[in-house]
Design a protein around this motif. Structure first.
Motif, PDB file in Angstrom:
ATOM      1  N   ASP A   3      87.764  18.978  56.058  1.00  0.00           N
ATOM      2  CA  ASP A   3      86.691  19.891  56.454  1.00  0.00           C
ATOM      3  C   ASP A   3      85.604  19.952  55.385  1.00  0.00           C
ATOM      4  N   PRO A  49      82.974  22.190  60.965  1.00  0.00           N
ATOM      5  CA  PRO A  49      82.556  22.028  59.559  1.00  0.00           C
ATOM      6  C   PRO A  49      81.186  21.375  59.374  1.00  0.00           C
ATOM      7  N   ASP A  55      87.628  29.142  56.515  1.00  0.00           N
ATOM      8  CA  ASP A  55      88.270  27.874  56.855  1.00  0.00           C
ATOM      9  C   ASP A  55      89.726  27.867  56.400  1.00  0.00           C
ATOM     10  N   VAL A 115      84.597  30.071  62.239  1.00  0.00           N
ATOM     11  CA  VAL A 115      85.150  28.952  61.474  1.00  0.00           C
ATOM     12  C   VAL A 115      86.673  28.967  61.550  1.00  0.00           C
TER      13      VAL A 115
END
Length: 206
Positions: free
Chosen positions: A65, A123, A140, A109
């Protein structure tokens, strides 16, 4: 067929999870969930450590990512346009993610990890926005931990069913590696089909 001794599972399980998740996050058409499920059964059997496998999955996903986020921040909308031209599915995912981000902000996210088609496109798209790097990493990481733990715990919970599957494979001369290869091929074919836009009926009126 390829046989996997328990010692190999204990030694290479975490590395296999790391490599699988990393390649998937970088865009290689490989499914991650099946390997995490079988890793969960190995955790339940005491052959793997839950924490080590979880860390391996999180590390692989964060690196993948991070590469896409950095690419989005460096190349901006040019990268998004190039990715969108590759397939209808990516273009549609970019539009969906953009709309959800405008409505809900940074938490999308984390949520995107559980929405098919959005985990890969989020991402690079976030890299083109004004979201701060620490905020992206925080959300994330949270989403990845929840996603990886979900599949690992699912593998541990359904250990008996997965063990039965492995026994059936063994009776037919196959192993979990053979199953993972077949699933990867199916996933690859699915990704290819999603690259094509839906058929639009021609307008013959007039």
């Amino acid at each position: 067929m390829i046989q996997i001794p328990p010692s190999a599972i204990a030694q290479w399980g975490g590395a296999a999870v790391f490599a699988n998740v990393l390649l998937t996050r970088l865009g290689v058409p490989l499914p991650s969930a099946p390997l995490l499920l079988f890793a969960g059964t190995a955790v339940a059997n005491g052959r793997l450590s839950f924490v080590s496998v979880l860390v391996a999955a999180v590390a692989g996903a964060l690196i993948g990512d991070g590469v896409w986020f950095a690419a989005g921040r460096i190349h901006g909308r040019k990268l998004i346009a190039a990715l969108s031209r590759r397939s209808y599915a990516i273009d549609n995912g970019m539009r969906t993610t953009g709309a959800l981000f405008e409505r809900h902000g940074a938490p999308i996210v984390a949520v995107s990890k559980f929405i098919p088609g959005l985990g890969l496109v989020t991402p690079p798209l976030m890299g083109t926005t004004q979201i701060a790097v620490p905020a992206f990493v925080l959300w994330d990481t949270g989403g990845i931990v929840a996603w990886a733990a979900f599949w690992l715990l699912g593998g541990a919970l359904f250990q008996r069913q997965l063990q039965w599957t492995l026994m059936e494979l063994h009776l037919h001369g196959a192993t979990v590696i053979d199953l993972l290869v077949v699933l990867a091929l199916i996933f690859f074919a699915y990704r290819l089909l999603r690259r094509k836009p839906p058929h639009q009926p021609s307008d013959k009126s007039g």
